[in-house]
Design an enzyme around this catalytic site. Structure first.
Site, short mmCIF file in Angstrom:
data_model
loop_
_atom_site.label_atom_id
_atom_site.label_comp_id
_atom_site.label_asym_id
_atom_site.label_seq_id
_atom_site.Cartn_x
_atom_site.Cartn_y
_atom_site.Cartn_z
N THR A 125 0.87 -1.18 0.00
CA THR A 125 0.00 0.00 0.00
C THR A 125 0.90 1.22 0.00
O THR A 125 1.96 1.22 0.63
CB THR A 125 -0.87 0.07 1.27
OG1 THR A 125 -0.01 0.04 2.40
CG2 THR A 125 -1.85 -1.06 1.35
N GLU A 269 -5.56 -4.24 1.52
CA GLU A 269 -5.61 -5.23 2.61
C GLU A 269 -6.79 -6.19 2.47
O GLU A 269 -6.92 -7.13 3.24
CB GLU A 269 -5.70 -4.51 3.96
CG GLU A 269 -4.44 -3.72 4.34
CD GLU A 269 -4.44 -2.29 3.79
OE1 GLU A 269 -5.16 -2.01 2.80
OE2 GLU A 269 -3.71 -1.46 4.35
N LYS A 377 -12.96 16.83 14.23
CA LYS A 377 -13.59 16.59 15.53
C LYS A 377 -13.84 17.92 16.22
O LYS A 377 -12.93 18.54 16.76
CB LYS A 377 -12.72 15.67 16.38
CG LYS A 377 -12.59 14.29 15.74
CD LYS A 377 -11.96 13.27 16.67
CE LYS A 377 -12.05 11.88 16.08
NZ LYS A 377 -10.81 11.35 15.56
N TRP A 382 -18.31 14.60 15.30
CA TRP A 382 -17.57 14.41 14.05
C TRP A 382 -18.22 15.15 12.88
O TRP A 382 -19.44 15.12 12.71
CB TRP A 382 -17.49 12.92 13.70
CG TRP A 382 -16.61 12.12 14.62
CD1 TRP A 382 -16.04 12.55 15.79
CD2 TRP A 382 -16.18 10.78 14.45
NE1 TRP A 382 -15.30 11.56 16.36
CE2 TRP A 382 -15.36 10.45 15.56
CE3 TRP A 382 -16.41 9.81 13.46
CZ2 TRP A 382 -14.77 9.19 15.69
CZ3 TRP A 382 -15.82 8.56 13.62
CH2 TRP A 382 -15.01 8.26 14.71
P1 ADP Z 1 -6.58 1.09 -3.72
O1 ADP Z 1 -5.20 0.58 -3.91
O2 ADP Z 1 -7.70 0.28 -4.30
O3 ADP Z 1 -6.73 2.59 -3.91
P2 ADP Z 1 -5.79 1.44 -1.20
O4 ADP Z 1 -5.56 0.33 -0.26
O5 ADP Z 1 -4.64 2.22 -1.72
O6 ADP Z 1 -6.69 0.82 -2.28
O7 ADP Z 1 -6.81 2.49 -0.62
C1 ADP Z 1 -8.00 2.05 -0.09
C2 ADP Z 1 -8.76 3.23 0.35
O8 ADP Z 1 -9.23 3.95 -0.79
C3 ADP Z 1 -10.01 2.87 1.12
O9 ADP Z 1 -9.73 2.59 2.46
C4 ADP Z 1 -10.83 4.13 0.93
O10 ADP Z 1 -10.43 5.15 1.81
C5 ADP Z 1 -10.48 4.55 -0.48
N1 ADP Z 1 -11.51 4.07 -1.40
C6 ADP Z 1 -11.51 2.96 -2.17
N2 ADP Z 1 -12.66 2.86 -2.88
C7 ADP Z 1 -13.41 3.93 -2.53
C8 ADP Z 1 -14.72 4.40 -2.90
N3 ADP Z 1 -15.47 3.76 -3.80
N4 ADP Z 1 -15.16 5.53 -2.32
C9 ADP Z 1 -14.41 6.21 -1.42
N5 ADP Z 1 -13.20 5.81 -1.04
C10 ADP Z 1 -12.69 4.70 -1.58
#
Ligand code: ADP
Length: 480
Positions: A125, A269, A377, A382
């Site tokens: 990540t 993850e 916050k 929130w």
């Molecule tokens: P990716 O590699 O698919 O971007 P990451 O692990 O880098 O996944 O990031 C995941 C994060 O991206 C999620 O925890 C969320 O915050 C954001 N995310 C993924 N899909 C969406 C979505 N459809 N709407 C809003 N946020 C999203």
């Protein structure tokens, strides 16, 4: 290569990359897909941390690989994914040619049997803070994820479909498409490096693509090209959007073109799929506005994934579509820790904290309202930064905006908007603040607006709010 070795790839969505997915994992080694859009130092860190034995690369990445090689002495060879005629003149001591390696074999190979828990893939990540962390996938988790991703309310891909993953194979296994398409016998169309609107449109049309998947940014490019040239899609029926929030206007625009836009959510993850926004039968008879309210949400948990939302003390919150809290998940393809134990024990009573803040409605549709660390916050309550940002960008003069919590002596934090105006457009601080009235509760209305030339982003295009919070750490709110 030996079983268990990590094998790095720096490659676009192409057939040699697909061969590596199956060849490397199938022999018992680990396909380690690397995101080439990260900064070179981050990539070097990742290659060394994973202890990649070999790295396979597309020719686009020759300059990057030349920079990496001296920093990654453990790599035994850098393999150019091409034939002998196209091997680059690269400054690389340990350069190998993909087609030479294949050509030296006769194709007669007995695939080994091994434990279903053996590792098959590795993804890091990007992370906005600290070093990237690796998620290791097993054959078992990958296959279960591919079954679930094939279900009718998920990708719904059969041998009659033609699927084009725009989401890169270096980005959490193209959301599973590289596995689910062959599993179901669907035709798989791989776009290579051509991800602009024109290239994608032409490929969709010539190959008869019916289903596609990608992040919102690529669809903006495609939809702009289609609008500019007054085009329509002749075969495309479904577009899956995820990775970051799908702008509501995108759902409408796709619908006007006869394409169902499906909002999905997940993370590295989680292999990565967690939820899909397919409507239920009972929604189909509802008026379009009510259907739309469901479509903009990130969707229902796919079978195998359990979700719940909890408050600051870990108490479960109601599934009423209003209460929002930390989103926790568990399931067969959800990680329990990072590669080499980085970050220690990350589960909370067996649940993985996603770092997202969400609501869940009585129909099970989850909606992301924020990242845990971005939520503002104010006096113990929130405020969703994403909602404040959506309102700002709905203003005709605003190109991009970030909402962050600025220090306040009484309320702890109060919302501050950092915004970029559209070229040539005018809007004052007061006008933007007035624009919030009636759209959110009074106490959600930001205390201040600062205009800037540009906002900082991560290598994968997400807003870099950690940097903004540092920059504005001493910002004095007029209300303070
Ligand atoms: P990716 O590699 O698919 O971007 P990451 O692990 O880098 O996944 O990031 C995941 C994060 O991206 C999620 O925890 C969320 O915050 C954001 N995310 C993924 N899909 C969406 C979505 N459809 N709407 C809003 N946020 C999203």
């Amino acid at each position: 290569m030996r079983a268990g070795d990590r094998i790095g790839t720096l490659a676009w969505n192409g057939y040699r990359h697909l061969e590596l997915y199956y060849g490397v994992s199938g022999m018992g080694a680990v396909t380690h897909t690397i995101n080439p859009r990260l900064f070179a130092d981050q990539i070097a860190y990742i290659v060394n941390h994973a202890e990649d034995a070999y790295v396979f690369f597309d020719l686009t990445f020759v300059p990057l690989v030349e920079k990496l090689a001296p920093q990654c002495p453990g790599v035994r060879g850098w393999v150019a994914m091409t034939d002998r005629a196209h091997v680059p003149q690269a400054r690389l001591a340990k350069l190998l040619c993909y087609e030479d390696l294949l050509g030296a074999e006769n194709g007669d190979y007995a695939w080994p049997q091994f434990d279903e828990w053996a590792a098959s893939g590795l993804c890091y990540t990007s992370g906005t803070t600290g070093n990237p962390k690796g998620t290791l996938y097993a054959h078992r988790t990958t296959v279960l994820h591919a079954y679930a991703a094939s279900l009718p309310d998920v990708f719904n891909v059969s041998a009659r479909e033609v699927i084009l993953p725009v989401v890169p194979m270096f980005h959490v296994n193209s959301w599973g498409v590289a596995y689910l398409a062959p599993m179901n016998g669907a035709k798989l169309v791989l776009p290579g490096a051509g991800l602009d609107g024109k290239s994608l449109y032409e490929l969709f049309e010539t190959e008869g693509v019916t289903v596609t998947a990608g992040v919102p940014t690529v669809w903006l490019g495609l939809l702009a090209y289609v609008a500019e040239h007054g085009l329509r899609f002749s075969s495309l029926r479904r577009a899956v959007v995820g990775g970051s929030a799908c702008p509501p206007a995108m759902i409408t625009r796709f619908a006007e073109l006869g394409v169902e836009c499906i909002h999905a959510w997940g993370m590295t993850e989680m292999s990565p799929l967690g939820s899909f926004g397919m409507l239920k039968g009972k929604h189909l008879g509802m008026p379009p506005e009510q259907q739309f309210e469901k479509r903009v949400k990130q969707g229902r948990a796919i079978f195998g994934v359990e979700m719940k939302i909890v408050d600051g003390a870990g108490r479960e919150l109601p599934r009423d579509g209003k209460a929002f809290g930390d989103l926790l998940v568990r399931g067969p393809w959800v990680t329990c820790g990072y590669f080499k134990g980085e970050g220690g024990d990350i589960l909370r009573d067996g649940w993985f904290p996603t770092g997202d803040v969400a609501t869940i409605d009585p129909d099970g549709y989850m909606q992301i309202t924020d990242r845990s660390k971005d939520v503002i916050k104010s006096g113990g309550e929130w405020i969703s930064s994403i909602e404040l940002e959506n309102i700002a960008v709905a203003h005709p003069a605003i190109a991009e905006a970030a909402a962050i919590g600025a220090a306040h002596p009484k309320w702890d934090e109060r919302p501050l908007i950092v915004a970029v105006r559209k070229a040539g457009a005018e809007v004052t601080r007061e006008e933007l603040l007035t624009f919030y009235e009636g759209k959110v509760a009074k106490w959600w209305i930001p205390d201040d607006v600062v205009f800037v030339e540009a906002l900082p982003h991560t290598a994968t295009g997400k807003l870099l709010k950690t940097q903004l919070r540092q920059e504005f750490a001493k910002h004095k709110l007029p209300t303070a």
